[in-house]
Write an enzyme that holds these catalytic residues in place. Structure first.
Site, PDB file in Angstrom:
ATOM      1  N   ASP A  28     -35.893  33.572 -32.512  1.00  0.00           N
ATOM      2  CA  ASP A  28     -34.876  32.582 -32.130  1.00  0.00           C
ATOM      3  C   ASP A  28     -33.726  32.530 -33.127  1.00  0.00           C
ATOM      4  O   ASP A  28     -33.071  31.492 -33.272  1.00  0.00           O
ATOM      5  CB  ASP A  28     -35.522  31.195 -32.023  1.00  0.00           C
ATOM      6  CG  ASP A  28     -36.170  30.745 -33.326  1.00  0.00           C
ATOM      7  OD1 ASP A  28     -36.785  31.598 -34.002  1.00  0.00           O
ATOM      8  OD2 ASP A  28     -36.069  29.560 -33.679  1.00  0.00           O
ATOM      9  N   LYS A 144     -38.867  24.322 -30.331  1.00  0.00           N
ATOM     10  CA  LYS A 144     -38.969  24.317 -31.795  1.00  0.00           C
ATOM     11  C   LYS A 144     -37.791  23.573 -32.408  1.00  0.00           C
ATOM     12  O   LYS A 144     -36.662  23.671 -31.914  1.00  0.00           O
ATOM     13  CB  LYS A 144     -38.989  25.757 -32.306  1.00  0.00           C
ATOM     14  CG  LYS A 144     -38.623  25.871 -33.787  1.00  0.00           C
ATOM     15  CD  LYS A 144     -38.440  27.282 -34.254  1.00  0.00           C
ATOM     16  CE  LYS A 144     -37.309  27.311 -35.268  1.00  0.00           C
ATOM     17  NZ  LYS A 144     -37.177  28.612 -35.934  1.00  0.00           N
ATOM     18  N   GLU A 186     -41.629  21.405 -37.110  1.00  0.00           N
ATOM     19  CA  GLU A 186     -41.473  22.328 -38.249  1.00  0.00           C
ATOM     20  C   GLU A 186     -40.792  21.662 -39.439  1.00  0.00           C
ATOM     21  O   GLU A 186     -39.566  21.663 -39.530  1.00  0.00           O
ATOM     22  CB  GLU A 186     -40.677  23.571 -37.821  1.00  0.00           C
ATOM     23  CG  GLU A 186     -40.530  24.577 -38.958  1.00  0.00           C
ATOM     24  CD  GLU A 186     -39.806  25.871 -38.553  1.00  0.00           C
ATOM     25  OE1 GLU A 186     -39.444  26.012 -37.374  1.00  0.00           O
ATOM     26  OE2 GLU A 186     -39.605  26.711 -39.439  1.00  0.00           O
ATOM     27  N   GLU A 188     -40.096  22.510 -42.773  1.00  0.00           N
ATOM     28  CA  GLU A 188     -40.195  23.614 -43.744  1.00  0.00           C
ATOM     29  C   GLU A 188     -39.875  23.126 -45.151  1.00  0.00           C
ATOM     30  O   GLU A 188     -38.883  22.432 -45.369  1.00  0.00           O
ATOM     31  CB  GLU A 188     -39.230  24.753 -43.370  1.00  0.00           C
ATOM     32  CG  GLU A 188     -39.213  25.839 -44.459  1.00  0.00           C
ATOM     33  CD  GLU A 188     -38.568  27.156 -44.051  1.00  0.00           C
ATOM     34  OE1 GLU A 188     -38.032  27.246 -42.925  1.00  0.00           O
ATOM     35  OE2 GLU A 188     -38.602  28.096 -44.880  1.00  0.00           O
ATOM     36  N   LYS A 228     -45.759  23.603 -37.326  1.00  0.00           N
ATOM     37  CA  LYS A 228     -45.329  24.867 -37.953  1.00  0.00           C
ATOM     38  C   LYS A 228     -44.899  24.579 -39.385  1.00  0.00           C
ATOM     39  O   LYS A 228     -43.728  24.297 -39.654  1.00  0.00           O
ATOM     40  CB  LYS A 228     -44.177  25.480 -37.149  1.00  0.00           C
ATOM     41  CG  LYS A 228     -43.578  26.731 -37.772  1.00  0.00           C
ATOM     42  CD  LYS A 228     -42.671  27.464 -36.799  1.00  0.00           C
ATOM     43  CE  LYS A 228     -41.943  28.604 -37.474  1.00  0.00           C
ATOM     44  NZ  LYS A 228     -41.340  29.534 -36.519  1.00  0.00           N
ATOM     45  N   SER A 301     -46.303  31.899 -36.781  1.00  0.00           N
ATOM     46  CA  SER A 301     -45.085  31.841 -35.975  1.00  0.00           C
ATOM     47  C   SER A 301     -44.013  32.477 -36.853  1.00  0.00           C
ATOM     48  O   SER A 301     -43.115  31.809 -37.355  1.00  0.00           O
ATOM     49  CB  SER A 301     -44.761  30.381 -35.640  1.00  0.00           C
ATOM     50  OG  SER A 301     -43.530  30.309 -34.956  1.00  0.00           O
ATOM     51  N   TYR A 360     -31.778  29.354 -40.471  1.00  0.00           N
ATOM     52  CA  TYR A 360     -32.276  30.148 -39.347  1.00  0.00           C
ATOM     53  C   TYR A 360     -31.345  30.118 -38.160  1.00  0.00           C
ATOM     54  O   TYR A 360     -30.607  29.182 -38.001  1.00  0.00           O
ATOM     55  CB  TYR A 360     -33.661  29.651 -38.913  1.00  0.00           C
ATOM     56  CG  TYR A 360     -34.554  30.772 -38.486  1.00  0.00           C
ATOM     57  CD1 TYR A 360     -34.794  31.018 -37.157  1.00  0.00           C
ATOM     58  CD2 TYR A 360     -35.092  31.625 -39.437  1.00  0.00           C
ATOM     59  CE1 TYR A 360     -35.597  32.086 -36.776  1.00  0.00           C
ATOM     60  CE2 TYR A 360     -35.896  32.680 -39.060  1.00  0.00           C
ATOM     61  CZ  TYR A 360     -36.144  32.902 -37.724  1.00  0.00           C
ATOM     62  OH  TYR A 360     -36.926  33.957 -37.369  1.00  0.00           O
TER      63      TYR A 360
HETATM   64  P1  13P Z   1     -39.629  33.010 -40.876  1.00  0.00           P
HETATM   65  O1  13P Z   1     -41.030  33.427 -40.501  1.00  0.00           O
HETATM   66  O2  13P Z   1     -38.678  34.149 -41.007  1.00  0.00           O
HETATM   67  O3  13P Z   1     -39.606  32.055 -42.029  1.00  0.00           O
HETATM   68  O4  13P Z   1     -39.033  32.200 -39.650  1.00  0.00           O
HETATM   69  C1  13P Z   1     -39.788  31.474 -38.811  1.00  0.00           C
HETATM   70  C2  13P Z   1     -38.963  30.441 -38.171  1.00  0.00           C
HETATM   71  O5  13P Z   1     -38.922  30.333 -36.964  1.00  0.00           O
HETATM   72  C3  13P Z   1     -38.211  29.529 -39.011  1.00  0.00           C
HETATM   73  O6  13P Z   1     -37.739  28.481 -38.268  1.00  0.00           O
END
Ligand code: 13P
Length: 360
Positions: A28, A144, A186, A188, A228, A301, A360
């Site tokens: 994505d 997502k 997610e 992160e 995630k 993922s 991203y």
């Molecule tokens: P990476 O696995 O490259 O970190 O990316 C996954 C993703 O979808 C980040 O939002």
């Protein structure tokens, strides 16, 4: 429609994405991000090249053995492929393989007013219900939303950043569930920084606690949702880098303390780890989880860690070589999701995929 009417379907979709031995292909990348990938292989970032590349992914024969779902960017969800059978929609090629299509619905991050330097909040709530229903009509069954936090010596993440990003994730999750899409939540935590793994673990426990509190306040249906997270790692510049086993033990401890057992699967992002390191860490996480009888499927993922050598081998022309590289990493991560990956048994590119403050 109300969430009630989608409950069964949401749980069934989430269960399909939690199939043992599988994970998701995160394809994505926004138009800007895929442009950086193409630049690295000397390819122009044109719509035709994006179509060619995503068609390659969708027609990799056997991909469904280890890939249960694919996350698409909006352009790809509505794009026809370049396949010989007459340009079927790319989404349909994935569906024909038995791979569930999903869609990135956040609209990127912006600086967080009142936060510390570098902190962000995630945009995309306005008009989200309407977009989600269009994506559902086109075949998407999950979504997502990526919120980003970082750990710094100057005090990040601030309480404001943690609460704002958790709340955004919860509002998004509730909104897309009402349109029939399973939300991938997610939060992160970037690898940037020189902090140790214990620091990451305590920050991540805090973040996940606040995220699940916000999901509860918003009445998110956990059985029809997925998490995630990043793995519990040391900062990329930390002088003591933990072993895969330490990563496995810390990650499972963090998740056991914070993620409800009602969540069917936890699907990790790769975050800048090399292809092989991501597989080894996922393998160690599954071995640690077996030891404590963890309740969730622990899969992947991955974006970069599934596509890096695929892009390189494809190089804009060699579809068979690109697909072979993709299938190799899919097999490796499928095995790692069962805790039975043999180090080095599948080819990979050992480059570090870490990019400071990655978007991203
Ligand atoms: P990476 O696995 O490259 O970190 O990316 C996954 C993703 O979808 C980040 O939002």
């Amino acid at each position: 429609m109300a969430l009630e009417e989608f409950r069964e379907q949401l749980a069934a979709t989430a269960a399909a994405l939690a199939e043992p031995g599988t994970g998701l292909l995160a394809a994505d990348e926004s138009t800007g991000t895929i442009g950086k990938r193409f630049e690295a292989i000397g390819l122009e970032n044109s719509e035709a090249h994006r179509r060619d590349y995503r068609s390659l992914l969708a027609t990799a024969d056997g991909l469904a053995d280890a890939i249960s779902g694919v996350i698409l960017y909006e352009e790809t969800l509505f794009q026809d492929s370049n396949d010989a059978s007459g340009g079927l929609p790319i989404v349909e090629l994935f569906q024909r393989q038995g791979i569930v299509p999903g869609i990135k619905v956040d609209q990127g991050v912006e600086p967080l007013a009142g936060g510390l330097a570098g902190e962000s909040w995630c945009t995309g709530l306005k008009g989200l219900a309407e977009r989600a229903s269009r994506y559902y009509a086109r075949g998407a069954r999950f979504a997502k939303w990526r919120a980003v936090l970082q750990i710094t010596a100057s005090g990040c993440p601030s309480e404001l950043a943690v609460r704002e990003n958790a709340w955004g994730l919860a509002r998004y999750a509730r909104t897309v569930q009402e349109q029939g899409l399973v939300p991938i939540v997610e939060p992160e935590i970037l690898m940037d920084g020189d902090h140790d793994i214990a620091t990451t673990a305590s920050v991540q426990e805090w973040v996940l606690r606040i995220v699940y509190e916000a999901l509860a306040v918003n009445g998110v249906f956990l059985e029809g949702s997925l998490l995630k997270p990043s793995m519990t790692l040391a900062g990329a510049a930390c002088p003591h880098q933990p072993s895969a086993q330490e990563v496995g033990d810390f990650t499972v401890r963090t998740l056991s303390r914070t993620v409800p057992a009602a969540v069917p699967a936890i699907l990790f992002l790769s975050g800048g780890l090399s292809e092989e390191d991501a597989s080894l860490a996922l393998n160690a996480i599954n071995q640690a989880a077996d030891g404590v009888g963890a309740p969730w499927h622990l899969g992947f993922s991955f974006g970069r860690a599934l596509q890096h050598s695929c892009l390189k081998h494809w190089g804009g022309t060699d579809v068979a070589a690109g697909q072979a590289a993709l299938l190799a990493r899919a097999r490796a991560n499928g095995a790692a999701s069962r805790g039975c990956y043999d180090a080095g048994s599948e080819p990979s590119d050992d480059a570090s995929l870490f990019v400071a403050n990655y978007s991203y």
